[in-house]
Motif scaffolding. Structure first.
Motif, PDB file in Angstrom:
ATOM      1  N   VAL A 182      59.965  76.140  25.927  1.00 28.65           N
ATOM      2  CA  VAL A 182      59.446  76.285  24.560  1.00 28.65           C
ATOM      3  C   VAL A 182      57.938  76.530  24.606  1.00 28.65           C
ATOM      4  O   VAL A 182      57.467  77.616  24.280  1.00 28.65           O
ATOM      5  CB  VAL A 182      59.783  75.059  23.694  1.00 28.65           C
ATOM      6  CG1 VAL A 182      59.257  75.259  22.270  1.00 28.65           C
ATOM      7  CG2 VAL A 182      61.291  74.828  23.666  1.00 28.65           C
ATOM      8  N   ASP A 183      57.168  75.532  25.012  1.00 28.87           N
ATOM      9  CA  ASP A 183      55.733  75.722  25.165  1.00 28.87           C
ATOM     10  C   ASP A 183      55.472  76.590  26.394  1.00 28.87           C
ATOM     11  O   ASP A 183      56.130  76.441  27.424  1.00 28.87           O
ATOM     12  CB  ASP A 183      55.030  74.372  25.305  1.00 28.87           C
ATOM     13  CG  ASP A 183      55.110  73.549  24.026  1.00 28.87           C
ATOM     14  OD1 ASP A 183      55.064  74.153  22.934  1.00 28.87           O
ATOM     15  OD2 ASP A 183      55.230  72.313  24.117  1.00 28.87           O
ATOM     16  N   LEU A 184      54.486  77.487  26.281  1.00 28.56           N
ATOM     17  CA  LEU A 184      54.317  78.506  27.308  1.00 28.56           C
ATOM     18  C   LEU A 184      53.534  78.027  28.523  1.00 28.56           C
ATOM     19  O   LEU A 184      53.738  78.513  29.634  1.00 28.56           O
ATOM     20  CB  LEU A 184      53.659  79.744  26.694  1.00 28.56           C
ATOM     21  CG  LEU A 184      54.556  80.415  25.631  1.00 28.56           C
ATOM     22  CD1 LEU A 184      53.951  80.274  24.254  1.00 28.56           C
ATOM     23  CD2 LEU A 184      54.806  81.863  25.951  1.00 28.56           C
ATOM     24  N   GLY A 185      52.577  77.097  28.337  1.00 24.88           N
ATOM     25  CA  GLY A 185      51.863  76.490  29.451  1.00 24.88           C
ATOM     26  C   GLY A 185      51.137  77.459  30.360  1.00 24.88           C
ATOM     27  O   GLY A 185      51.106  77.265  31.580  1.00 24.88           O
ATOM     28  N   ILE A 186      50.495  78.497  29.783  1.00 27.51           N
ATOM     29  CA  ILE A 186      49.841  79.510  30.615  1.00 27.51           C
ATOM     30  C   ILE A 186      48.399  79.142  30.959  1.00 27.51           C
ATOM     31  O   ILE A 186      47.777  79.800  31.781  1.00 27.51           O
ATOM     32  CB  ILE A 186      49.877  80.897  29.945  1.00 27.51           C
ATOM     33  CG1 ILE A 186      49.175  80.872  28.587  1.00 27.51           C
ATOM     34  CG2 ILE A 186      51.311  81.380  29.817  1.00 27.51           C
ATOM     35  CD1 ILE A 186      48.998  82.263  27.981  1.00 27.51           C
ATOM     36  N   TRP A 187      47.858  78.107  30.323  1.00 24.84           N
ATOM     37  CA  TRP A 187      46.487  77.672  30.631  1.00 24.84           C
ATOM     38  C   TRP A 187      46.538  76.516  31.620  1.00 24.84           C
ATOM     39  O   TRP A 187      47.031  75.435  31.319  1.00 24.84           O
ATOM     40  CB  TRP A 187      45.769  77.235  29.366  1.00 24.84           C
ATOM     41  CG  TRP A 187      45.447  78.350  28.420  1.00 24.84           C
ATOM     42  CD1 TRP A 187      45.738  79.671  28.565  1.00 24.84           C
ATOM     43  CD2 TRP A 187      44.755  78.229  27.172  1.00 24.84           C
ATOM     44  NE1 TRP A 187      45.285  80.388  27.493  1.00 24.84           N
ATOM     45  CE2 TRP A 187      44.668  79.539  26.614  1.00 24.84           C
ATOM     46  CE3 TRP A 187      44.207  77.154  26.474  1.00 24.84           C
ATOM     47  CZ2 TRP A 187      44.060  79.773  25.382  1.00 24.84           C
ATOM     48  CZ3 TRP A 187      43.601  77.391  25.250  1.00 24.84           C
ATOM     49  CH2 TRP A 187      43.515  78.700  24.719  1.00 24.84           C
ATOM     50  N   LYS A 188      45.998  76.741  32.801  1.00 24.66           N
ATOM     51  CA  LYS A 188      46.055  75.740  33.860  1.00 24.66           C
ATOM     52  C   LYS A 188      44.756  74.944  34.005  1.00 24.66           C
ATOM     53  O   LYS A 188      44.695  73.993  34.790  1.00 24.66           O
ATOM     54  CB  LYS A 188      46.370  76.422  35.198  1.00 24.66           C
ATOM     55  CG  LYS A 188      47.602  77.322  35.171  1.00 24.66           C
ATOM     56  CD  LYS A 188      48.864  76.592  34.753  1.00 24.66           C
ATOM     57  CE  LYS A 188      50.077  77.523  34.813  1.00 24.66           C
ATOM     58  NZ  LYS A 188      51.310  76.850  34.345  1.00 24.66           N
TER      59      LYS A 188
END
Length: 254
Positions: A182-188
């Motif tokens: 669901v959440d994309l989590g592209i920022w590390k």
């Protein structure tokens, strides 16, 4: 319920709602249309910005925003002509109008051209406990371009005691490392432990019934109280409980 029982109850609700079926009725579906990082960011930011009111209308108008940008939001932001911007004038979602859309396009262009992009701006000012100062500093940079004062209301400032629901939702989408899709989590470069719950009427009411929130207003002070209690339940991924609170309120009428 005691703390252990409450955590178990909410963890079950997270499992129930934090899955791909959630996407079908949520504006998070808009950034999921893209694969390029910048397209995901811009589509998510714009969709979250208009995420108040009827959810079907939010999704419909978010699709309309992307269509007006030629279904290539990053390319549009960076390479638009003045004629391209004219077609944005037809857009309206509640109090967000074509003039606001014009300003947001210019604001995003400034962020990417002069400040190394959205992730860099938010990561630069992150605190040790939350991202409230990051949001505050982002708003200042975003509106350093010429703009109408009325447009500033579309980005909330948590340092002015706002719960900043929509931008906290955007940050959840970008930062949270979600293994459910669901959440994309592209920022590390930002830890999910710093995220704040997108506090709204539904999540606020459920949180009060469960004893997670005492303050009556859904403002910045209420968000700080809720954040503290959610971090106690899970210090690593506190905003996963947004799925539980929102699902209980919207889908179960809790």
């Amino acid at each position: 319920m005691n703390c252990k029982e409450l955590k178990s109850f909410l963890d079950e609700k997270v499992i129930l709602y934090n899955n791909p079926y959630f996407i079908e009725s949520d504006p998070v579906q808009i950034p999921h249309l893209f694969t390029q990082k910048e397209d995901i960011e811009i589509a998510g930011f714009l969709s979250a910005t208009i995420a108040w009111g009827n959810r079907k209308m939010i999704i419909k108008n978010a699709h309309k925003m992307i269509n007006l940008m030629g279904n290539a939001p990053y390319d549009f932001v960076m390479s638009h002509s003045e004629n391209d911007l004219e077609r944005l004038e037809q857009f309206v979602h509640r109090t967000f109008n074509g003039g606001d859309f014009f300003t947001f396009t210019k604001g995003l262009q400034n962020i990417y051209k002069n400040h190394n992009g959205l992730e860099k701006v938010f990561a630069l000012n992150q605190g040790t406990d939350n991202l409230q100062k990051s949001i505050h500093e982002f708003k200042k940079l975003f509106f350093e371009i010429p703009h109408q004062n009325r447009t500033q209301k579309h980005i909330s400032d948590p340092l002015n005691n706002s719960a900043a629901k929509r931008i906290n939702m955007f940050l959840r989408w970008m930062v949270r490392q979600d293994n459910k899709g669901v959440d994309l989590g592209i920022w590390k470069s930002i830890s999910p432990s710093l995220l704040s719950c997108p506090l709204d009427v539904h999540s606020g009411n459920v949180a009060r019934k469960l004893g997670l929130l005492n303050r009556k207003q859904n403002d910045g002070k209420a968000l700080a109280e809720l954040d503290k209690n959610l971090r106690h339940l899970d210090p690593i991924d506190p905003v996963k409980y947004d799925f539980a609170l929102f699902g209980l309120g919207v889908f179960e009428g809790f």
